[in-house]
Write a protein that holds these residues in place. Structure first.
Motif, short mmCIF file in Angstrom:
data_model
loop_
_atom_site.label_atom_id
_atom_site.label_comp_id
_atom_site.label_asym_id
_atom_site.label_seq_id
_atom_site.Cartn_x
_atom_site.Cartn_y
_atom_site.Cartn_z
N THR A 12 -42.29 99.57 94.33
CA THR A 12 -42.58 100.18 93.03
C THR A 12 -41.28 100.69 92.40
OG1 THR A 12 -44.75 100.83 93.86
CG2 THR A 12 -44.03 101.86 91.82
N LEU A 13 -40.78 101.83 92.87
CA LEU A 13 -39.55 102.39 92.29
C LEU A 13 -38.28 101.75 92.85
CD1 LEU A 13 -40.03 106.25 92.02
CD2 LEU A 13 -40.04 104.56 90.20
N LEU A 14 -38.33 101.34 94.10
CA LEU A 14 -37.11 100.83 94.73
C LEU A 14 -36.87 99.37 94.38
CD1 LEU A 14 -37.29 102.38 98.30
CD2 LEU A 14 -36.13 103.25 96.27
N ARG A 15 -35.62 99.03 94.19
CA ARG A 15 -35.22 97.65 93.96
C ARG A 15 -35.17 96.93 95.31
NH1 ARG A 15 -31.00 97.76 89.18
NH2 ARG A 15 -30.54 95.75 90.11
N SER A 16 -34.86 95.65 95.28
CA SER A 16 -34.82 94.87 96.52
C SER A 16 -33.73 95.36 97.48
CB SER A 16 -34.62 93.39 96.22
OG SER A 16 -33.42 93.18 95.51
N ASN A 17 -32.72 96.06 96.94
CA ASN A 17 -31.66 96.61 97.79
C ASN A 17 -32.00 98.02 98.28
OD1 ASN A 17 -31.31 97.93 95.36
ND2 ASN A 17 -29.12 97.54 95.21
N GLU A 18 -33.25 98.43 98.09
CA GLU A 18 -33.79 99.70 98.59
C GLU A 18 -33.14 100.95 97.99
OE1 GLU A 18 -34.09 99.74 102.86
OE2 GLU A 18 -35.81 98.39 102.78
N VAL A 19 -32.78 100.89 96.72
CA VAL A 19 -32.34 102.06 95.98
C VAL A 19 -32.98 102.02 94.60
CG1 VAL A 19 -30.12 102.35 97.18
CG2 VAL A 19 -30.24 100.96 95.11
N THR A 20 -33.02 103.16 93.94
CA THR A 20 -33.50 103.21 92.57
C THR A 20 -32.36 102.82 91.64
OG1 THR A 20 -33.02 105.57 92.50
CG2 THR A 20 -35.28 104.95 92.99
N SER A 21 -32.70 102.21 90.53
CA SER A 21 -31.66 101.80 89.57
C SER A 21 -31.18 103.01 88.76
CB SER A 21 -32.21 100.73 88.62
OG SER A 21 -33.17 101.30 87.74
N ASP A 22 -30.01 102.87 88.19
CA ASP A 22 -29.50 103.93 87.32
C ASP A 22 -30.45 104.16 86.15
OD1 ASP A 22 -27.24 104.30 88.90
OD2 ASP A 22 -25.99 102.98 87.67
N TYR A 23 -31.02 103.08 85.63
CA TYR A 23 -31.96 103.20 84.52
C TYR A 23 -33.19 104.02 84.93
CZ TYR A 23 -35.36 102.00 80.94
OH TYR A 23 -36.31 102.07 79.96
N THR A 24 -33.76 103.68 86.08
CA THR A 24 -34.92 104.43 86.59
C THR A 24 -34.57 105.90 86.77
OG1 THR A 24 -35.85 102.48 87.68
CG2 THR A 24 -36.54 104.64 88.53
N ASN A 25 -33.44 106.17 87.37
CA ASN A 25 -33.00 107.56 87.58
C ASN A 25 -32.87 108.29 86.25
OD1 ASN A 25 -32.80 106.85 90.28
ND2 ASN A 25 -30.59 106.65 90.23
N ASP A 26 -32.23 107.65 85.28
CA ASP A 26 -32.02 108.29 83.98
C ASP A 26 -33.34 108.60 83.28
OD1 ASP A 26 -29.29 108.15 84.37
OD2 ASP A 26 -29.02 106.37 83.10
N VAL A 27 -34.26 107.63 83.28
CA VAL A 27 -35.54 107.83 82.60
C VAL A 27 -36.34 108.94 83.27
CG1 VAL A 27 -37.78 106.77 82.08
CG2 VAL A 27 -35.66 105.51 81.63
N ILE A 28 -36.48 108.88 84.58
CA ILE A 28 -37.27 109.89 85.29
C ILE A 28 -36.63 111.27 85.13
CG2 ILE A 28 -38.00 110.71 87.58
CD1 ILE A 28 -38.45 107.74 88.29
N ASN A 29 -35.34 111.36 85.28
CA ASN A 29 -34.66 112.66 85.16
C ASN A 29 -34.75 113.22 83.75
OD1 ASN A 29 -34.00 112.62 87.87
ND2 ASN A 29 -32.00 111.72 87.52
N ARG A 30 -34.67 112.36 82.73
CA ARG A 30 -34.79 112.83 81.36
C ARG A 30 -36.20 113.33 81.09
NH1 ARG A 30 -36.38 109.63 77.45
NH2 ARG A 30 -35.52 107.78 78.45
N LEU A 31 -37.19 112.56 81.53
CA LEU A 31 -38.58 112.98 81.31
C LEU A 31 -38.92 114.26 82.05
CD1 LEU A 31 -40.33 109.49 81.41
CD2 LEU A 31 -40.01 110.96 79.40
N THR A 32 -38.45 114.40 83.28
CA THR A 32 -38.74 115.64 84.02
C THR A 32 -38.01 116.83 83.42
OG1 THR A 32 -37.05 115.11 85.68
CG2 THR A 32 -39.33 114.51 86.20
N SER A 33 -36.80 116.59 82.89
CA SER A 33 -36.10 117.72 82.25
C SER A 33 -36.80 118.13 80.96
CB SER A 33 -34.64 117.39 82.00
OG SER A 33 -34.50 116.44 80.98
N ASP A 34 -37.57 117.19 80.38
CA ASP A 34 -38.36 117.50 79.18
C ASP A 34 -39.73 118.08 79.52
OD1 ASP A 34 -36.31 116.59 77.58
OD2 ASP A 34 -37.22 114.63 77.18
N GLY A 35 -40.02 118.23 80.83
CA GLY A 35 -41.25 118.89 81.22
C GLY A 35 -42.28 118.04 81.94
#
Length: 70
Positions: A12-35
């Motif tokens: 789901t969140l992890l890419r085939s190399n078993e890490v989250t993408s920078d894009y995923t990190n940015d979107v989730i972190n922005r949304l959580t910082s917005d509440g």
């Protein structure tokens, strides 16, 4: 009332190399910082889950036994 969004990691969140993408990190972190409430659930250990999601600022993690960690 707020909604808590929970995502699985593997396949789901992890890419085939078993890490989250920078894009995923940015979107989730922005949304959580917005509440938005966000967490991830996994059968991985807390150590490996934190390793593969190091770019995500998550306030809660549910482990395989259903226990909340933070």
């Amino acid at each position: 009332m707020k909604t808590l969004y929970v995502s699985d990691l593997d396949g789901t969140l992890l890419r085939s190399n078993e890490v989250t993408s920078d894009y995923t990190n940015d979107v989730i972190n922005r949304l959580t910082s917005d509440g938005m409430l966000f967490s991830y659930a996994t059968a991985r250990s807390l150590v490996t889950a934190k390793k593969v999601t190091k770019g995500i600022v998550a306030k809660w993690l549910w482990d395989v036994e259903g226990e909340m960690k933070n």
